[in-house]
Design an enzyme around this catalytic site. Sequence first.
Site, short mmCIF file in Angstrom:
data_model
loop_
_atom_site.label_atom_id
_atom_site.label_comp_id
_atom_site.label_asym_id
_atom_site.label_seq_id
_atom_site.Cartn_x
_atom_site.Cartn_y
_atom_site.Cartn_z
CG ASP A 250 -2.08 -0.95 1.10
OD1 ASP A 250 -2.28 -1.48 0.01
OD2 ASP A 250 -2.77 -1.17 2.11
CD GLU A 263 -0.53 -3.60 3.17
OE1 GLU A 263 -1.68 -3.99 2.86
OE2 GLU A 263 0.28 -3.15 2.33
CE LYS A 265 -4.51 -5.05 5.43
NZ LYS A 265 -4.51 -5.71 4.09
#
Length: 348
Positions: A250, A263, A265
């Site tokens: 990412d 990352e 989420k």
Amino acid sequence: MLTMKTLHLICRNCRGMTNVLFQYPHTPAFLSTSCTTHSKKNKVNGYEDIDQEKYANLVRMVTSSKTNCQTPEKIFEEDSFLYGKVVKSKASSQEPEARVPQNRSLMFNSNKVILSVEKTDPSIPVRIALPARDQMASGRLPSVTRILQQTMPMEQAFYLERWKQRMIMELGEEGFIEYTAAVFSQGKLFHARLEDLLVSRDDSIQRPEDTDKMSGYLASVDHVLSDVSGLRTLESTVLHSELKYLGIVDCVAHYRGRLCIIEWKTSEKQKTHIQRTFDNPLQVAAYVGALNHDANYNFQVDCGLVVVAYKDGSPAHAHFMDPELCQYYWDKWLLRLEEYKEKKEEKQ
């Protein structure tokens, strides 16, 4: 010697005789297996030949006892008398050895050649597209996501399947398909909006579709974005040159001064602890190792960050992974990678 069964029988049949024995202490005690002294028919039993005089004292002892002979203390005493002292086995002082990966590939690449700063432009985030990374002559490399999905622990797979079946019962098959498609689209939109914010650092930029769908998530990660700086990569493919797997990162940037693979989420439930993010830490550790063994990146990383955003706008949880924690999950990732390769070999 009388058996335990015999003693219990004496105990049961002689309770009613206690008063009689005490009123006539000089009367010889006797044993009888009949339930009443007025039995119409004398029964033949196996105890007629017992020397009743010999066991008179035993009968008095049993019938005069004030405590129930079936108390736990009495049972333990009898067991100790018949079978000896109970010897408890010592608990093992050594815990079973944890499984370790056979291939102890290092997360950090000491042999990586780092180009000089003059030959690179750190102000431009690296973006390497996935189609250009197909370096295997016979086919595609497995992705980190695929490996984790196919080696999911049984307990985790059970709860995931149970959740899926519950959602299907509520929404129906078509409704569940639409729901998963909407979640996937929402994730893509969230990442795209984050990219705009990270590159421009201007919160005033908005897309029409962001107004209602993304406002909660973006408000959730606002306090995390204020600690992110020095963007190095965005939505870029990393490939481990030795272990032969790839993934799409990412973001790589500094979080509170530490260069991390980040990352992003989304979740409907609060993820207050990193353990509740399931395989996300393994995913980050896998990306760290891959980036460090990928010649396309002019740097290495030893930290990670899992950021969980919430639709209602509540503050996102940022789970920081220091080098020690990254190494812990790296070892777990190597085990999952080995399991994936073993399953693949079994199918061939």
